[in-house]
Design an enzyme around this catalytic site. Structure first.
Site, PDB file in Angstrom:
ATOM      1  N   CYS A 332      20.526 -19.118 -79.223  1.00  0.00           N
ATOM      2  CA  CYS A 332      19.384 -18.361 -78.523  1.00  0.00           C
ATOM      3  C   CYS A 332      19.190 -18.756 -76.459  1.00  0.00           C
ATOM      4  O   CYS A 332      18.292 -17.088 -76.578  1.00  0.00           O
ATOM      5  CB  CYS A 332      18.019 -18.891 -78.867  1.00  0.00           C
ATOM      6  SG  CYS A 332      17.541 -20.468 -79.421  1.00  0.00           S
ATOM      7  N   ARG A 361      27.145 -27.487 -85.681  1.00  0.00           N
ATOM      8  CA  ARG A 361      25.967 -28.740 -85.850  1.00  0.00           C
ATOM      9  C   ARG A 361      27.120 -29.800 -86.064  1.00  0.00           C
ATOM     10  O   ARG A 361      28.006 -29.826 -87.201  1.00  0.00           O
ATOM     11  CB  ARG A 361      25.095 -28.395 -86.198  1.00  0.00           C
ATOM     12  CG  ARG A 361      24.338 -27.031 -85.169  1.00  0.00           C
ATOM     13  CD  ARG A 361      23.016 -26.320 -86.557  1.00  0.00           C
ATOM     14  NE  ARG A 361      23.253 -25.345 -86.267  1.00  0.00           N
ATOM     15  CZ  ARG A 361      21.584 -25.099 -86.252  1.00  0.00           C
ATOM     16  NH1 ARG A 361      21.080 -24.891 -87.595  1.00  0.00           N
ATOM     17  NH2 ARG A 361      20.949 -23.489 -85.873  1.00  0.00           N
ATOM     18  N   GLN A 379      25.660 -17.360 -87.695  1.00  0.00           N
ATOM     19  CA  GLN A 379      23.761 -16.751 -87.714  1.00  0.00           C
ATOM     20  C   GLN A 379      23.730 -15.602 -87.388  1.00  0.00           C
ATOM     21  O   GLN A 379      24.438 -15.325 -86.159  1.00  0.00           O
ATOM     22  CB  GLN A 379      23.823 -18.062 -86.647  1.00  0.00           C
ATOM     23  CG  GLN A 379      22.077 -18.612 -86.959  1.00  0.00           C
ATOM     24  CD  GLN A 379      21.241 -19.867 -86.248  1.00  0.00           C
ATOM     25  OE1 GLN A 379      22.103 -19.898 -84.713  1.00  0.00           O
ATOM     26  NE2 GLN A 379      20.852 -20.112 -87.125  1.00  0.00           N
ATOM     27  N   ASP A 381      22.256 -14.003 -85.872  1.00  0.00           N
ATOM     28  CA  ASP A 381      20.494 -14.538 -84.837  1.00  0.00           C
ATOM     29  C   ASP A 381      20.307 -13.170 -84.818  1.00  0.00           C
ATOM     30  O   ASP A 381      20.857 -12.070 -84.817  1.00  0.00           O
ATOM     31  CB  ASP A 381      21.186 -15.347 -83.797  1.00  0.00           C
ATOM     32  CG  ASP A 381      20.241 -16.405 -84.064  1.00  0.00           C
ATOM     33  OD1 ASP A 381      18.615 -16.156 -84.234  1.00  0.00           O
ATOM     34  OD2 ASP A 381      20.670 -17.162 -83.723  1.00  0.00           O
ATOM     35  N   HIS A 383      16.993 -12.010 -81.498  1.00  0.00           N
ATOM     36  CA  HIS A 383      15.631 -12.446 -80.458  1.00  0.00           C
ATOM     37  C   HIS A 383      15.305 -11.149 -80.049  1.00  0.00           C
ATOM     38  O   HIS A 383      16.201 -10.175 -79.454  1.00  0.00           O
ATOM     39  CB  HIS A 383      16.427 -13.005 -79.323  1.00  0.00           C
ATOM     40  CG  HIS A 383      17.019 -14.621 -79.835  1.00  0.00           C
ATOM     41  ND1 HIS A 383      19.120 -14.337 -79.638  1.00  0.00           N
ATOM     42  CD2 HIS A 383      16.614 -15.659 -80.358  1.00  0.00           C
ATOM     43  CE1 HIS A 383      18.956 -15.822 -80.278  1.00  0.00           C
ATOM     44  NE2 HIS A 383      17.995 -16.825 -80.377  1.00  0.00           N
ATOM     45  N   LYS A 462       6.773 -20.684 -87.660  1.00  0.00           N
ATOM     46  CA  LYS A 462       8.070 -20.026 -88.196  1.00  0.00           C
ATOM     47  C   LYS A 462       7.418 -20.063 -89.681  1.00  0.00           C
ATOM     48  O   LYS A 462       6.412 -20.405 -90.488  1.00  0.00           O
ATOM     49  CB  LYS A 462       8.971 -20.809 -88.105  1.00  0.00           C
ATOM     50  CG  LYS A 462       9.778 -22.347 -88.053  1.00  0.00           C
ATOM     51  CD  LYS A 462      10.724 -22.697 -88.731  1.00  0.00           C
ATOM     52  CE  LYS A 462      10.978 -24.166 -89.287  1.00  0.00           C
ATOM     53  NZ  LYS A 462      12.116 -24.579 -89.919  1.00  0.00           N
ATOM     54  N   HIS A 508      12.861 -14.975 -82.581  1.00  0.00           N
ATOM     55  CA  HIS A 508      14.028 -15.714 -83.232  1.00  0.00           C
ATOM     56  C   HIS A 508      13.636 -15.827 -84.386  1.00  0.00           C
ATOM     57  O   HIS A 508      12.736 -15.762 -85.022  1.00  0.00           O
ATOM     58  CB  HIS A 508      14.113 -16.896 -82.936  1.00  0.00           C
ATOM     59  CG  HIS A 508      13.937 -18.015 -82.002  1.00  0.00           C
ATOM     60  ND1 HIS A 508      14.821 -18.859 -80.901  1.00  0.00           N
ATOM     61  CD2 HIS A 508      12.608 -18.295 -80.852  1.00  0.00           C
ATOM     62  CE1 HIS A 508      14.767 -18.790 -79.517  1.00  0.00           C
ATOM     63  NE2 HIS A 508      12.852 -18.902 -79.892  1.00  0.00           N
TER      64      HIS A 508
END
Length: 634
Positions: A332, A361, A379, A381, A383, A462, A508
């Site tokens: 992000c 991570r 990921q 992802d 946005h 979320k 997100h």
């Protein structure tokens, strides 16, 4: 008198001090006997808890997550009590309830053997049969020191909790007392069917520099038939284990040179790229633009985003030109910088940007598990930057996209709304606005959801999507996070219709969650027998003898030219052996060719789905499989 509002809205009057157990009994003995805990004004409590004022009350049975938690937490205490009886020198660490049972960390003993498991289970059954009352009381630090004299780990926890100012409580059942906040069952007698499952090593407090303890896993159910069904599911899960199938099918490797960093093999890459192609197709259709952001970015960026303060322990860092940098754990912040590369007008919004970003991570070595828990993953992802007026429609759009994807693979799912955690950034008013937007969007779509209090991201509430696989296990994959904090931190702007600068709202979201983990789930969901469109090898051509090799290669080439993934087996092995191997490889179609097929220009089709088999011309087979691929038929 006090007014107790029950689930469904009915209100009943009781004397102050009435317990949830008493209320359950007043409703019916069936509910009373199946009750595990209660929820009072949104908080899970023991059934013995006195109700002193007007409140909302829900009786929780084993069918609810909180009911299971109380049931299995009591099971953990029963197991610990049995171990205390059989191994008086045992040192007790922590013993939390899990999603499907519990574990307890035990020191002062050698790892338990199968024979000792049987003895512990037998002792547990005695404790269950004794139907010991489970009682809670609050204690002082001094009382705790006396209760847990000689229990090193419990004393450490006691002092830590006291230093934090927490209210100290213990649960007692017979001769066993544990430091615990609860809630628990009323007595041990409700835990009818118990089973110890496995052991593992675990460092005390997750610290490799501290004692290594024996972690004992167990589970229990109200009925023996329910336990048997769960154990059967575990046996089926072993057969479907993605680590085992991943190796057998040549999809990926887990090597000691890269713990937590999976190696994808050629067939695994075919599977992964097919998923990515699908992801790109549906996102292009939904109006997303694809971007890519750097894998390493400066510490200043992560401080600005809040990750340095809230997520640093999970980040890998490095020094470049004397300055701190971090390998990105999330995409992000990079997406924020992309938005800022040019000015935006309200006419540009909503702006949907997708990224297949490789993130890293740090996970403890003991937590690593195949593709399900890794240290680097892709990921999927995206946005979305929008005006406040566009929020609900964008949330609905993402929900529909997630529904389309999960339905394609045959997953059912449920949705959780996760609210503000203690460790958060931003004003309460912003959080309430964001939470209401998520709630209203999901309700307007007519979807049901559960509230997961305090489990939101540190920057916003979320919606989490928990899918259910072929054998009933639940996996959290998709998520929609509404964020008003990062646009503020990064000073994102757009020019409104009024000509003034405004702050966009941001979503997100992920659909697969992690491509790697989703592949692990798919392997287990389909037991390695992927639908044709996903299968790394869609058909295998098997000539009966060497005389048929030329025709087999011609068939193979024609199918491959049509875009199908095909292999030929030209080894000097018997046909039956080749067919059995192809079946073990979970290949959807085996095409046996011999003299008759060569003469007629056909293939003898052996299919996973019998109705798809038979003798076909090459053109007929090609058309059939291409249609299956195009429709993404399961």
């Amino acid at each position: 008198m006090i007014n107790v509002t029950l689930k469904g809205g009915a209100v009943k009057e009781f004397e102050p001090g009435v317990s949830p157990a008493d209320v359950a009994k007043s409703i019916g003995m069936g509910l009373y006997k199946s009750a595990c805990a209660a929820r009072v004004d949104g908080e899970a409590v023991d059934l013995r808890t006195p109700l002193e004022k007007d409140c909302e009350l829900e009786i929780l049975t084993f069918d609810s997550p909180e009911g299971k938690h109380a049931f299995w937490h009591t099971g953990a205490h029963i197991m610990a009590q049995a171990i205390q009886h059989l191994f008086p020198d045992a040192q007790f660490g922590i013993g939390p309830a899990l999603d499907d049972g519990w574990y307890y960390d035990i020191g002062g003993t050698e790892p338990f053997t199968p024979d000792q498991f049987e003895a512990i289970e037998a002792e547990m059954k005695k404790i269950v049969k004794a139907d010991l009352p489970v009682e809670k009381r609050f204690i002082t630090v001094e009382e705790g020191r006396e209760i847990f004299k000689g229990q090193t780990y419990k004393l450490e926890l006691l002092e830590e909790y006291a230093e934090k100012g927490w209210q100290l409580s213990v649960y007692r059942q017979g001769d066993f007392t544990d430091l615990c906040a609860g809630p628990h069952l009323m007595s041990t007698g409700a835990v009818k069917a118990v089973k110890l499952l496995s052991t593992a090593s675990a460092y005390w407090r997750g610290d490799a520099a501290r004692d290594s303890l024996c972690r004992v896993y167990g589970t229990a159910y109200p009925k023996a038939a329910e336990l048997e069904a769960y154990l059967n599911m575990l046996e089926e899960a072993k057969k479907r284990d993605h680590r085992k199938l991943g190796k057998e099918l040549g999809l990926f490797a887990l090597l000691e040179e890269g713990p937590g960093f999976p190696f994808f093999l050629p067939k695994g890459m075919l599977l992964k790229n097919t998923l990515i192609d699908y992801w790109r197709e549906i996102h292009k259709r939904a109006g997303y633009q694809e971007i890519s952001t750097p894998i390493i970015l400066s510490r200043a960026l992560w401080e600005r985003s809040g990750h340095w303060d809230h997520y640093k322990d999970n980040m890998y860092t490095t020094l470049i030109d004397g300055e701190d940098f971090s390998i990105k754990p999330m995409n992000c912040p990079g997406g924020m910088l992309v938005y800022k590369t040019q000015p935006h007008s309200y006419r540009d919004l909503p702006l949907r940007m997708g990224e297949l970003g490789l993130v890293h991570r740090h996970e403890l070595s003991g937590a690593l598990h195949g593709l399900m828990r890794v240290r680097c993953f892709t990921q999927d992802d995206a946005h979305i930057f929008m005006t406040p007026e566009q929020v609900k429609d964008e949330i609905k759009g993402v929900v529909k996209l997630i529904d389309e994807v999960y339905s394609l693979f045959g997953f059912e799912y449920h949705i959780e709304l996760s609210t503000m955690p203690e460790d958060h950034i931003g004003e309460l008013e912003d959080w309430e606005t964001a939470t209401d937007a998520l709630r209203e969007a999901i309700e307007e779509l007519g979807r049901t959801y559960e509230i997961n209090e305090g489990d939101g991201a540190f920057y916003g509430p979320k919606l989490d999507f928990h899918l259910v696989d072929a054998i009933g296990r639940t996996w959290q994959c998709g998520t929609i996070q509404l964020d008003m904090q990062m646009p503020e931190r990064f000073e994102l702007e757009y020019t409104g219709a009024d000509g003034q600068k405004h702050r966009p709202v941001m979503i997100h979201r992920v659909v697969f969650g992690s491509i790697e983990r989703f592949i692990g789930i798919l392997i287990e969901h389909f037991a390695g027998a992927f639908p044709v469109w996903l299968a790394p090898v869609q058909a295998k051509v098997i000539p009966i003898s060497e005389a048929h090799h030329a025709y087999a290669k011609q068939v193979e080439r024609e199918l491959r030219d049509a875009g199908l993934r095909v292999e030929g087996d030209y080894r000097a092995e018997k046909m039956g052996y080749k067919i059995r191997e192809a079946q073990l490889e979970k290949i959807p179609y085996m095409l046996v060719v011999g003299a008759q097929e060569m003469e007629n220009g056909t293939v003898s089709v052996r299919a996973r789905k019998e109705e798809k088999g038979g003798t076909k011309t090459v053109e007929e087979f090609k058309a059939q499989v291409l249609a299956e691929v195009a429709s993404r038929e399961r």
